[in-house]
Design a protein around this motif. Structure first.
Motif, PDB file in Angstrom:
ATOM      1  N   GLU A   1       0.837  -1.191   0.000  1.00  0.00           N
ATOM      2  CA  GLU A   1       0.000   0.000   0.000  1.00  0.00           C
ATOM      3  C   GLU A   1       0.876   1.246   0.000  1.00  0.00           C
ATOM      4  OE1 GLU A   1      -2.935   0.136   3.006  1.00  0.00           O
ATOM      5  OE2 GLU A   1      -3.568  -1.916   2.677  1.00  0.00           O
ATOM      6  N   ASN A   2       0.457   2.228  -0.779  1.00  0.00           N
ATOM      7  CA  ASN A   2       1.180   3.494  -0.870  1.00  0.00           C
ATOM      8  C   ASN A   2       0.340   4.559  -0.184  1.00  0.00           C
ATOM      9  OD1 ASN A   2       2.770   5.630  -1.516  1.00  0.00           O
ATOM     10  ND2 ASN A   2       2.599   5.385  -3.735  1.00  0.00           N
ATOM     11  N   HIS A   3       0.855   5.148   0.872  1.00  0.00           N
ATOM     12  CA  HIS A   3       0.095   6.135   1.639  1.00  0.00           C
ATOM     13  C   HIS A   3       0.452   7.572   1.268  1.00  0.00           C
ATOM     14  CE1 HIS A   3      -1.649   3.111   4.222  1.00  0.00           C
ATOM     15  NE2 HIS A   3      -0.446   2.564   4.372  1.00  0.00           N
ATOM     16  N   GLU A   4       1.159   7.788   0.200  1.00  0.00           N
ATOM     17  CA  GLU A   4       1.525   9.128  -0.235  1.00  0.00           C
ATOM     18  C   GLU A   4       0.478   9.644  -1.219  1.00  0.00           C
ATOM     19  OE1 GLU A   4       5.416   9.123  -1.827  1.00  0.00           O
ATOM     20  OE2 GLU A   4       6.283   8.134  -0.078  1.00  0.00           O
TER      21      GLU A   4
END
Length: 142
Positions: free
Chosen positions: A15-18
């Protein structure tokens, strides 16, 4: 027979939280262009035939009071010469005792700075704190 390059549970994408700011920048650029095109259109003057008003116009201000200092340190209020000792009394008579009247102060180039300040002190001691300095506009020298 299948081929696996990696073994285990790492097959899922992480998962990419940016936040991806590219769409925000695109939206801001589009809005900038829209406002750059629309802003000049909003400032166009349109001639309108306005109806007349029945209100009384505001009274015009009284004749301005000019205090002049000549090169030989003589004081003038308007065209009348006054003594430095009677400056406050003459100004009171001209302004009808209104101390908030702006006094337009002009002096010759040759008047000493100390003499100008003494006249300004006399104005202040007489209660006239609103002073407008008068000068001539000159051509820009290059």
């Amino acid at each position: 027979m299948g081929l696996h390059l990696k073994e285990g549970a790492d097959d899922d994408l992480a998962e990419n939280h940016e936040i991806n700011v590219t769409p925000f920048i695109d939206v801001m650029l589009v809005l900038l262009i829209i406002f750059m095109v629309a802003a000049p259109l909003a400032t166009v003057d349109i001639k309108v035939d306005l109806p007349a008003s029945t209100a009384k116009p505001a009274p015009r201000p009284e004749k301005p009071v000019f205090l002049s200092v000549k090169a030989d340190q003589r004081l003038y209020i308007g065209d009348d010469e006054v003594k430095a000792e009677t400056l406050g009394a003459v100004l009171d008579a001209r302004t009808h005792g209104k101390k908030d009247t702006t006094i337009f102060f002009q002096a010759d180039k040759g008047v000493d700075y100390g003499d100008l300040m003494s006249v300004m002190d006399k104005l202040r001691s007489a209660g006239y704190l609103k002073v407008g300095l008068v000068g001539l506009e000159s051509a820009v020298k290059k």
